[in-house]
Design an enzyme around this catalytic site. Structure first.
Site, PDB file in Angstrom:
ATOM      1  N   LYS A 243      37.689 129.876  90.638  1.00 25.90           N
ATOM      2  CA  LYS A 243      37.754 128.868  89.584  1.00 25.90           C
ATOM      3  C   LYS A 243      36.383 128.245  89.359  1.00 25.90           C
ATOM      4  CE  LYS A 243      38.999 124.566  90.066  1.00 25.90           C
ATOM      5  NZ  LYS A 243      39.734 123.319  90.330  1.00 25.90           N
TER       6      LYS A 243
ATOM      7  N   ASP B  40      42.806 125.788  86.541  1.00 23.61           N
ATOM      8  CA  ASP B  40      42.995 124.556  87.299  1.00 23.61           C
ATOM      9  C   ASP B  40      44.462 124.134  87.194  1.00 23.61           C
ATOM     10  OD1 ASP B  40      43.307 123.514  84.770  1.00 23.61           O
ATOM     11  OD2 ASP B  40      41.879 121.874  85.050  1.00 23.61           O
TER      12      ASP B  40
END
Length: 298
Positions: free
Chosen positions: A166, A184
């Protein structure tokens, strides 16, 4: 005697009661080129791709100023800020990093810092000891293995302490212009509500959603979805009655559907602008957004 032509009956469609919004017609959207899990329910793969891309187009109209909500001036600052954003808000990170980067502007500086001094600066972000270890560790690795520069390859970034996929995609997409999907908590919540995927593992979500869109859309798609999740499609009380994509959402009705009551659920400033950044992009300011206050100012 002339016969009246018989019109073929069409099955009734389930009515969707949702806020009206003019939307562009879908024009021959091609199916995804990469392999992904079958769409949930009775929706065909082609229908899923078309609906997903239409949602993306709608979000692009609603959030033309979508952007990363972390303040940064170079890849190193974005990398550190993204690591610090774990378990806290971007606003809190933006209120904290000016002091950090003023004292330690380069990887060399941060690698040689006194850990206790760094911890004191990072205390407002929470988990400050672990975060200090991560940002100092990645700074040392940047110095020792990458000449003090942030690498622009996924396989190199994920080797850095505290950096996962991420974080790596945030850096690649926004510092180097390389496509990536940022999965997220907001992104996970919304794509599951929209039935884009039923996966729960972030890596599998990334693969499933990525297969619905061309790579050129991945970075901005991430910003738009996250913007929408922070402003309207909240975890506990989504503002369904104020949602511009409600007619396309299978989860419509999970939140408040009354338009006036839903408007009161919009977070951040009037109109849904966040004010997360101290130094936001000009396009955001032109659209009516406001900069966030510095630490201690509100």
């Amino acid at each position: 005697m002339q016969k009246t032509p018989v019109q073929k009956a069409t099955p009734p469609r389930k009515a969707v009661v949702a806020p009206e919004k003019a939307t562009a017609a879908v024009r021959g959207t091609p199916p995804a080129k990469t392999v992904a899990p079958e769409p949930p329910g009775n929706e065909s793969r082609t229908a899923l791709v078309r609906r997903a891309r239409r949602i993306n187009r709608e979000l692009a109209e609603v959030y033309p100023y979508a952007h990363p909500e972390l303040d940064f001036e170079n890849p190193f600052q974005l990398l550190v800020a993204t690591v610090l954003s774990a378990q806290t808000t971007d606003l809190r990170v933006n209120q904290t990093t000016p002091a950090l980067f003023a004292r330690y502007p380069t990887p060399e500086d941060l690698a040689a810092a006194d850990p206790e001094e760094v911890e004191e600066i990072l205390r407002p972000t929470g988990f400050f000891r672990a975060k200090t270890k991560s940002v100092m560790g990645l700074s040392r690795m940047l110095v020792e293995e990458f000449g003090g520069e942030v690498p622009d390859r996924l396989e190199d970034l994920v080797r850095l302490p505290g950096v996962g996929r991420k974080t790596a995609f945030v850096v690649l997409g926004n510092a180097f212009g390389r496509p990536g999907i940022t999965v997220d908590t907001h992104f996970q919540r919304l794509v599951r509500r929209w039935k884009w995927t039923e996966e729960t593992d972030p890596d599998k979500i990334e693969a499933a959603v990525g297969a619905l869109f061309p790579k050129s859309e991945w970075t901005m798609l991430s910003h738009r979805v996250i913007f929408h999740g922070r402003r309207i499609c909240h975890a506990r009380k989504p503002a369904c009655g104020a949602c511009p994509i409600a007619p396309l959402c299978p989860a419509y009705g999970e939140g408040e559907t009354d338009p006036e009551k839903a408007k009161k659920l919009l977070k951040y400033e009037k109109g849904g602008f966040p004010g997360q950044r101290l130094k936001p992009p000009q396009s955001y300011l032109d659209a009516g957004g406001r900069p966030a206050p510095p630490l201690g100012a509100g």
